[in-house]
Design a protein around this motif. Sequence first.
Motif, PDB file in Angstrom:
ATOM      1  N   MET A 139      42.366  50.979  38.837  1.00 60.46           N
ATOM      2  CA  MET A 139      41.539  49.954  38.201  1.00 60.46           C
ATOM      3  C   MET A 139      42.378  49.182  37.182  1.00 60.46           C
ATOM      4  SD  MET A 139      38.658  48.443  37.972  1.00 60.46           S
ATOM      5  CE  MET A 139      37.652  47.462  36.881  1.00 60.46           C
ATOM      6  N   GLN A 140      42.284  47.884  37.219  1.00 57.93           N
ATOM      7  CA  GLN A 140      43.001  47.034  36.264  1.00 57.93           C
ATOM      8  C   GLN A 140      42.049  46.545  35.168  1.00 57.93           C
ATOM      9  OE1 GLN A 140      44.678  43.841  38.601  1.00 57.93           O
ATOM     10  NE2 GLN A 140      46.557  44.998  39.028  1.00 57.93           N
ATOM     11  N   LYS A 141      42.605  46.378  33.959  1.00 61.17           N
ATOM     12  CA  LYS A 141      41.860  45.812  32.841  1.00 61.17           C
ATOM     13  C   LYS A 141      42.681  44.680  32.253  1.00 61.17           C
ATOM     14  CE  LYS A 141      39.645  50.226  31.652  1.00 61.17           C
ATOM     15  NZ  LYS A 141      39.456  51.255  30.601  1.00 61.17           N
ATOM     16  N   LEU A 142      42.060  43.533  32.077  1.00 59.82           N
ATOM     17  CA  LEU A 142      42.734  42.357  31.551  1.00 59.82           C
ATOM     18  C   LEU A 142      42.135  42.022  30.190  1.00 59.82           C
ATOM     19  CD1 LEU A 142      43.566  39.131  33.578  1.00 59.82           C
ATOM     20  CD2 LEU A 142      42.981  39.060  31.166  1.00 59.82           C
ATOM     21  N   TYR A 143      42.947  42.182  29.151  1.00 61.75           N
ATOM     22  CA  TYR A 143      42.511  41.895  27.782  1.00 61.75           C
ATOM     23  C   TYR A 143      42.924  40.475  27.409  1.00 61.75           C
ATOM     24  CZ  TYR A 143      41.779  46.945  27.276  1.00 61.75           C
ATOM     25  OH  TYR A 143      41.352  48.234  27.430  1.00 61.75           O
ATOM     26  N   TYR A 144      41.987  39.715  26.818  1.00 59.68           N
ATOM     27  CA  TYR A 144      42.283  38.335  26.412  1.00 59.68           C
ATOM     28  C   TYR A 144      41.263  37.947  25.337  1.00 59.68           C
ATOM     29  CZ  TYR A 144      38.047  36.836  28.773  1.00 59.68           C
ATOM     30  OH  TYR A 144      36.730  36.675  29.126  1.00 59.68           O
ATOM     31  N   GLY A 145      41.419  36.748  24.791  1.00 58.32           N
ATOM     32  CA  GLY A 145      40.389  36.222  23.896  1.00 58.32           C
ATOM     33  C   GLY A 145      40.532  36.614  22.438  1.00 58.32           C
TER      34      GLY A 145
ATOM     35  N   LEU B  41      47.621  42.935  30.802  1.00 61.63           N
ATOM     36  CA  LEU B  41      47.036  43.562  31.982  1.00 61.63           C
ATOM     37  C   LEU B  41      47.445  45.026  32.037  1.00 61.63           C
ATOM     38  CD1 LEU B  41      45.460  43.200  34.680  1.00 61.63           C
ATOM     39  CD2 LEU B  41      47.689  42.707  35.761  1.00 61.63           C
ATOM     40  N   VAL B  42      46.472  45.913  32.112  1.00 59.28           N
ATOM     41  CA  VAL B  42      46.703  47.354  32.168  1.00 59.28           C
ATOM     42  C   VAL B  42      46.301  47.869  33.545  1.00 59.28           C
ATOM     43  CG1 VAL B  42      45.990  49.593  31.242  1.00 59.28           C
ATOM     44  CG2 VAL B  42      46.390  47.670  29.689  1.00 59.28           C
ATOM     45  N   GLU B  43      47.164  48.716  34.120  1.00 59.82           N
ATOM     46  CA  GLU B  43      46.864  49.309  35.421  1.00 59.82           C
ATOM     47  C   GLU B  43      47.357  50.752  35.432  1.00 59.82           C
ATOM     48  OE1 GLU B  43      47.237  47.792  39.937  1.00 59.82           O
ATOM     49  OE2 GLU B  43      49.168  48.050  38.930  1.00 59.82           O
ATOM     50  N   ASN B  44      46.460  51.675  35.757  1.00 58.32           N
ATOM     51  CA  ASN B  44      46.796  53.104  35.840  1.00 58.32           C
ATOM     52  C   ASN B  44      47.483  53.604  34.570  1.00 58.32           C
ATOM     53  OD1 ASN B  44      45.805  53.231  38.506  1.00 58.32           O
ATOM     54  ND2 ASN B  44      47.770  52.493  39.319  1.00 58.32           N
ATOM     55  N   GLY B  45      46.948  53.180  33.435  1.00 59.47           N
ATOM     56  CA  GLY B  45      47.441  53.679  32.155  1.00 59.47           C
ATOM     57  C   GLY B  45      48.723  53.046  31.659  1.00 59.47           C
TER      58      GLY B  45
ATOM     59  N   ALA C   1      40.059  43.000  38.948  1.00 57.95           N
ATOM     60  CA  ALA C   1      40.400  43.421  37.579  1.00 57.95           C
ATOM     61  C   ALA C   1      39.210  43.203  36.644  1.00 57.95           C
ATOM     62  CB  ALA C   1      41.613  42.644  37.085  1.00 57.95           C
ATOM     63  N   GLU C   2      39.015  44.173  35.759  1.00 60.31           N
ATOM     64  CA  GLU C   2      37.955  44.049  34.756  1.00 60.31           C
ATOM     65  C   GLU C   2      38.460  43.171  33.614  1.00 60.31           C
ATOM     66  OE1 GLU C   2      35.443  46.853  31.591  1.00 60.31           O
ATOM     67  OE2 GLU C   2      36.895  47.761  32.955  1.00 60.31           O
ATOM     68  N   SER C   3      37.752  42.110  33.301  1.00 58.02           N
ATOM     69  CA  SER C   3      38.137  41.219  32.209  1.00 58.02           C
ATOM     70  C   SER C   3      37.466  41.673  30.919  1.00 58.02           C
ATOM     71  CB  SER C   3      37.730  39.778  32.520  1.00 58.02           C
ATOM     72  OG  SER C   3      38.488  39.271  33.602  1.00 58.02           O
ATOM     73  N   ILE C   4      38.266  41.873  29.892  1.00 57.62           N
ATOM     74  CA  ILE C   4      37.747  42.351  28.609  1.00 57.62           C
ATOM     75  C   ILE C   4      38.039  41.303  27.546  1.00 57.62           C
ATOM     76  CG2 ILE C   4      37.879  44.159  26.865  1.00 57.62           C
ATOM     77  CD1 ILE C   4      38.733  46.083  29.096  1.00 57.62           C
ATOM     78  N   ASP C   5      36.992  40.655  27.057  1.00 58.84           N
ATOM     79  CA  ASP C   5      37.103  39.605  26.039  1.00 58.84           C
ATOM     80  C   ASP C   5      37.184  40.262  24.658  1.00 58.84           C
ATOM     81  OD1 ASP C   5      36.915  37.434  24.378  1.00 58.84           O
ATOM     82  OD2 ASP C   5      35.193  36.536  25.413  1.00 58.84           O
ATOM     83  N   LEU C   6      38.276  40.018  23.976  1.00 56.54           N
ATOM     84  CA  LEU C   6      38.472  40.610  22.650  1.00 56.54           C
ATOM     85  C   LEU C   6      37.563  39.999  21.585  1.00 56.54           C
ATOM     86  CD1 LEU C   6      42.382  40.821  22.709  1.00 56.54           C
ATOM     87  CD2 LEU C   6      40.797  42.752  22.808  1.00 56.54           C
ATOM     88  N   GLN C   7      36.887  38.918  21.922  1.00 56.53           N
ATOM     89  CA  GLN C   7      35.918  38.311  21.003  1.00 56.53           C
ATOM     90  C   GLN C   7      36.561  37.939  19.656  1.00 56.53           C
ATOM     91  OE1 GLN C   7      32.373  37.854  21.588  1.00 56.53           O
ATOM     92  NE2 GLN C   7      32.912  38.256  23.714  1.00 56.53           N
ATOM     93  N   GLY C   8      37.815  37.491  19.713  1.00 62.03           N
ATOM     94  CA  GLY C   8      38.481  37.064  18.484  1.00 62.03           C
ATOM     95  C   GLY C   8      39.091  38.194  17.680  1.00 62.03           C
ATOM     96  N   ASN C   9      38.944  39.427  18.141  1.00 67.22           N
ATOM     97  CA  ASN C   9      39.550  40.567  17.456  1.00 67.22           C
ATOM     98  C   ASN C   9      41.029  40.685  17.829  1.00 67.22           C
ATOM     99  OD1 ASN C   9      37.128  41.682  16.086  1.00 67.22           O
ATOM    100  ND2 ASN C   9      36.395  41.874  18.193  1.00 67.22           N
TER     101      ASN C   9
END
Length: 539
Positions: A1-7, A24-28, A47-55
Amino acid sequence: MQKLYYGGDIITMTGENDSAEAVLVENGVIKKQGSLAEVKQAASPQAESIDLQGNTLMPAFIDPHGHVSMVGHFSLMADLSECDNFDEVIQALKAYIQEKELKKGDIVVGCGYDHNFLAENRHPTKEILNQVSTEHPILILHASGHLGCTNDLGLQAAGINEHTSDPEGGTIGRVAGTNEPNGYLEENAVMGLQKTLFKGVKRDEFKLAEYAQNEYIKNGIATVQDGASSKEIIDLFKALAQQQKLKIDVVAYPVFDAEPKKLMEENKDYAKKYQNRFKIGGYKMFLDGSPQGKTAWLTEPYEGEETYLGYPWFKDEQVKQYTDAAVNDGVQLLTHCNGDAASDQLLRNYQASLEESNHPDKENLRPVMIHCQTVRNDQLDIMADLSMIPSIFVAHTYYWGDVHLKNLGDRRGRRISPARSAYDRGLCVNFHQDAPIVKPDMLHTIWCAVNRQTRNGVSIGPEECVSVYEALKAVTINAAYQYFEEDDKGSLEDGKVADLVILDQNPMKVDTMDIRDIQVLETIKDGETIYRSEMSTVR
């Protein structure tokens, strides 16, 4: 599973002005960091998109020195840190006995008192603790962890009386004008009593370990240290590792009286390499005590004293045996040095061991001086020549800065924790909290390093302040270097482990006085969230 952090802001720790738009994170593991367009191109459609919401996202913090195995134990003790006088100490201990429903003969242990901040300005010795109880052995530990007091039953349990001599590297307090022990104990004396009283006491070590890990995790820390391990502690972490109950990486350093070489040979699967998040990193040695407790070993007397310098734990002959062992065994040596005389002792013996050794890797062992409270510039120069790492307890500037100015005078007191001087010499500086001595709050430590302000609001040695980025380096990439893990941790780079922390503000952008108010929203270990604050809006 991939996770994409942005924002939000993403601090990569690859350079002071470096940043990324997405990770982008994949398999740790970090698969890609860079512009949002580049990272999206590398991501799969699922990929799961994860919005940092300005953090703010940055590498998880790394603890370069502490005692994770003790954090849970301290949570079971009576908390004396808020006591302002002897009456409050007495009442806190009595309330603890009642709350815990202790039976006659059960041990009472308190922690966190500091004579420097008590109205009486002295230690609560046996005449005070006897007022708490004559049915329970009582031991209270000083906030430094190097001093303590006990009552008559505690002295009896340890076999300490008027005929007992001071142990090497320790002191037994005496009633004025006599040889009768007064209940006050320093260094090896109080540590010996701890071993006696705690022997045979049963605790749920797994539960305490879980509590301790959570204390670090909620502060954004994903790698921790056990900086003075016994065989029993090594066995505990092995069991936790084997049962996959370690949420974060733990690096242990057994002390010399635990026969560290034997422990490493018996635990080859854990020697210098992780097995289910646990490894044995090297050896640990103590050389002196505490500057706020006036047991740290100095080359000049304490302020107001004519000759008293504190004292060493060992003679040079013993220290040389230990430094020889570390160098010849090819392992990293961590050494507790608060006073500059202790630093001298370490440097001359370690240097001699290096010169005499034929070990092929002797120049690449990354020895560490722990605490470095009064280290001098000439000593920092020698450390640079030896590639020795200064791990600085910089939070001393806040917690005991006012005490250091009193105990050491202005010239030495303002130089406590000389991080700027160390950085200026090209040393790979890192910062620690020595938990449970103080809480493992990295953001407060960063605040201390940048502002150098005491509890009383006094500016202490502003010339030793470091930049925010340098302070962040000290608890990320520099701390990773100490563990020989700079290729895996400490910065956000492709191929590195996805140990991450999300903060509600960017420490590089807020007013420096507000850094300690920044909140940890999320801690991520190997790509998986292991802590999420109720305040977190990250999705």
